[in-house]
Design a protein around this motif. Structure first.
Motif, PDB file in Angstrom:
ATOM      1  N   LEU A   1      -1.340   1.283  -1.052  1.00 21.58           N
ATOM      2  CA  LEU A   1      -0.177   0.641  -0.428  1.00 21.58           C
ATOM      3  C   LEU A   1       1.074   1.464  -0.714  1.00 21.58           C
ATOM      4  CD1 LEU A   1       1.033  -1.858   1.034  1.00 21.58           C
ATOM      5  CD2 LEU A   1       1.394  -2.837  -1.225  1.00 21.58           C
ATOM      6  N   LEU A   2       1.780   1.820   0.353  1.00 23.92           N
ATOM      7  CA  LEU A   2       2.990   2.636   0.210  1.00 23.92           C
ATOM      8  C   LEU A   2       4.161   1.727  -0.155  1.00 23.92           C
ATOM      9  CD1 LEU A   2       4.250   5.496   0.646  1.00 23.92           C
ATOM     10  CD2 LEU A   2       4.810   4.735   2.959  1.00 23.92           C
ATOM     11  N   HIS A   3       4.757   1.978  -1.306  1.00 24.66           N
ATOM     12  CA  HIS A   3       5.883   1.141  -1.741  1.00 24.66           C
ATOM     13  C   HIS A   3       7.216   1.713  -1.283  1.00 24.66           C
ATOM     14  CE1 HIS A   3       3.624  -1.762  -4.024  1.00 24.66           C
ATOM     15  NE2 HIS A   3       2.959  -0.800  -4.628  1.00 24.66           N
ATOM     16  N   ALA A   4       7.335   3.016  -1.322  1.00 23.98           N
ATOM     17  CA  ALA A   4       8.583   3.637  -0.885  1.00 23.98           C
ATOM     18  C   ALA A   4       8.334   5.122  -0.716  1.00 23.98           C
ATOM     19  CB  ALA A   4       9.688   3.406  -1.913  1.00 23.98           C
ATOM     20  N   SER A   5       9.186   5.744   0.084  1.00 22.81           N
ATOM     21  CA  SER A   5       9.073   7.188   0.263  1.00 22.81           C
ATOM     22  C   SER A   5      10.444   7.759   0.566  1.00 22.81           C
ATOM     23  CB  SER A   5       8.081   7.517   1.391  1.00 22.81           C
ATOM     24  OG  SER A   5       8.541   6.957   2.604  1.00 22.81           O
ATOM     25  N   ALA A   6      10.556   9.076   0.387  1.00 20.73           N
ATOM     26  CA  ALA A   6      11.819   9.756   0.673  1.00 20.73           C
ATOM     27  C   ALA A   6      11.500  11.180   1.105  1.00 20.73           C
ATOM     28  CB  ALA A   6      12.711   9.754  -0.569  1.00 20.73           C
ATOM     29  N   GLY A   7      12.362  11.748   1.933  1.00 24.16           N
ATOM     30  CA  GLY A   7      12.158  13.113   2.414  1.00 24.16           C
ATOM     31  C   GLY A   7      11.168  13.162   3.561  1.00 24.16           C
ATOM     32  N   GLN A   8      10.444  14.298   3.655  1.00 25.44           N
ATOM     33  CA  GLN A   8       9.478  14.482   4.746  1.00 25.44           C
ATOM     34  C   GLN A   8       8.177  13.747   4.412  1.00 25.44           C
ATOM     35  OE1 GLN A   8       8.967  18.638   5.825  1.00 25.44           O
ATOM     36  NE2 GLN A   8      11.134  19.070   5.462  1.00 25.44           N
ATOM     37  N   THR A   9       8.112  12.506   4.838  1.00 21.56           N
ATOM     38  CA  THR A   9       6.968  11.681   4.448  1.00 21.56           C
ATOM     39  C   THR A   9       5.695  12.065   5.209  1.00 21.56           C
ATOM     40  OG1 THR A   9       7.683  10.047   6.068  1.00 21.56           O
ATOM     41  CG2 THR A   9       8.396   9.723   3.803  1.00 21.56           C
ATOM     42  N   GLY A  10       5.857  12.715   6.372  1.00 24.11           N
ATOM     43  CA  GLY A  10       4.678  13.083   7.154  1.00 24.11           C
ATOM     44  C   GLY A  10       3.793  14.080   6.439  1.00 24.11           C
ATOM     45  N   ALA A  11       4.390  14.889   5.562  1.00 32.10           N
ATOM     46  CA  ALA A  11       3.610  15.901   4.852  1.00 32.10           C
ATOM     47  C   ALA A  11       2.786  15.312   3.717  1.00 32.10           C
ATOM     48  CB  ALA A  11       4.554  16.967   4.296  1.00 32.10           C
TER      49      ALA A  11
END
Lengths: 127, 307
Positions: free
Chosen positions: A37-47
């Motif tokens: 489960l993804l809680h948070a992300s930052a920057g280029q998340t596609g990579a």
């Protein structure tokens, strides 16, 4: 909870945004080490890749290391491709495992320093 | 429908209802009826809490995973009794950080929605005046994203184990010889193995460990692949153990007809150890005389010795 430009964001997103200043770091995400489960992300998340696949990969590495008789718990592992370092760092947490996953530009990253930074980020991300 | 409830938007299932409520920016709760009973709370169209008996709540996970002790939890509840919310009191106590609470709330919402999705709901009703949850996600989870995650989880478990609803009811049995020789079981699996006793279901194990039901089911599926669990639920072996008093088998067959009730018949009393009041003393003397003459003969059974 905090307010940013009139929009509520959760505390994890704030913590991850602060990591983007690290040398070579292009994207970072915090996800559940079991479920993905993804809680948070930052920057280029596609990579970074889908959370469920990353959790599955972490489980595969942990299980196979255990089958091979390795002692202790998984702390981190690195997958290096032509252009990127994919670093997965376990977050020390009571009651469940989280993974801090980062993608670093290989050309502008000192891997030893990056691993030290990632361990420090993982220690502080929930503080 | 009472005056506390708002007109439910037409929806053919729960995800469609949540999407419609999200589009309206609804704030309030949705109570779901049926085997997968529970409630979801929304704030401005985002899901901030899911409560269901099918999955541990945020409070249960905080306590069961020992992230917070019961003593501290009671203090937090006492502090939150006034105007402060439970979340604010919890963060104020310094036991849990804001980031840790955000992660836990998001995880609990997804896990609760997964548990509710295991069976089909029988109905639902909305309540726009329901109070906000004591501990809720900030800002909340988008219902569309929640539905996507739950759907993906159901599909993954179906591939790895079988129908998730049946899996959730399965009593997990450990393997007689867990793992390959020389292998080591990761600590996360060790905790589950210590909880598995052949009677507990994945939900029981999740409540016991303070983890999510889906996370436990996923680990169980991986443990089954590692041969740490029995692949099939064993059938009950033989009848239940009898606790009835045992008696030696008799050679004679029981009578075919109706058995008459037992009747009390007068019996000869055994030799008394003393002379109770009113006893026939002459008969006793005669019996003792017979006993003393018969004892030295050798063919008789030895009598009881007296001291």
């Amino acid at each position: 909870m905090s307010e940013a430009e009139g929009k509520q964001v959760n505390a994890v997103e704030v913590a991850l945004a602060g990591m983007l200043g690290s040398p070579g770091l292009v994207g970072v995400a915090l996800l559940d080490g079991t479920t993905g489960l993804l809680h948070a992300s930052a920057g280029q998340t596609g990579a970074i890749g889908p959370g469920a696949d990353l959790a599955d990969l972490a489980a595969l590495v942990t299980d196979r290391l255990g089958t091979a008789g390795a002692e202790g718990e998984l702390e981190s592992f690195v997958v290096t491709t032509t252009h990127w370092h994919h670093v997965m760092q376990a977050v020390p947490q009571r009651g469940g495992g989280l993974l801090l996953c980062a993608v670093l530009d290989r050309a502008s990253t000192n891997l030893a320093l990056a691993l030290r930074d990632m361990a420090e980020h993982a220690r502080l991300v929930l503080a | 429908m009472t005056d506390r409830q708002v007109a439910d938007p037409p929806a053919r299932n729960l995800p469609a209802l949540l999407q419609a409520l999200s589009a309206q920016g609804f704030t309030g709760s949705v109570r779901v009826h049926g085997p997968s009973a529970g409630s979801l709370h929304l704030r401005e169209g985002l899901v901030t809490e899911v409560r269901t008996p099918g999955a541990p709540s945020t409070e249960a996970r905080l306590l069961r995973s020992r992230r917070i002790s019961e003593e501290h939890w009671n203090r937090v509840c006492a502090a939150a009794h006034g105007e402060r919310s439970l979340s604010a009191a919890l963060l104020g106590a310094g036991q849990v950080s804001a980031a840790e609470l955000a992660v836990l709330c998001a995880d609990t919402i997804h896990d609760g929605a997964f548990a509710m999705a295991l069976t089909k709901p029988e109905g639902w009703e909305t309540d726009a005046t329901a109070p906000p949850p004591g501990i809720g996600a900030v800002p909340g989870i988008d219902p569309g994203s929640l539905t996507e995650v739950v759907t993906a989880r159901l599909a993954l478990l179906t591939r790895q184990w079988g129908p998730p609803a049946a899996f959730a009811r399965t009593r997990i049995v450990p393997a007689s010889r867990p793992g390959a020789p020389g292998s080591r079981v990761p600590p996360r699996y060790q905790d589950i193995l210590l909880s598995v006793d052949g009677r507990r279901t994945p939900r029981d194990i999740a409540f016991m460990l303070g983890r999510g039901v889906y996370a436990v089911m996923l680990d169980l599926a991986r443990m089954k692949a590692l041969q740490l669990l029995q692949s099939e639920t064993p059938e009950p072996v033989g009848p239940a153990v009898s606790v009835a008093p045992r008696s030696a088998p008799t050679a004679t067959a029981p009578p075919a007809g109706p058995v008459p009730l037992p009747r009390r018949t007068p019996a000869v009393a055994a030799a008394p150890t003393g002379t109770p009041p009113g006893a026939n003393t002459s008969l006793l003397r005669e019996l003792r005389g017979l006993w003393s003459t018969a004892a030295p003969g050798g063919d008789q059974e030895p009598g009881p010795t007296r001291t």
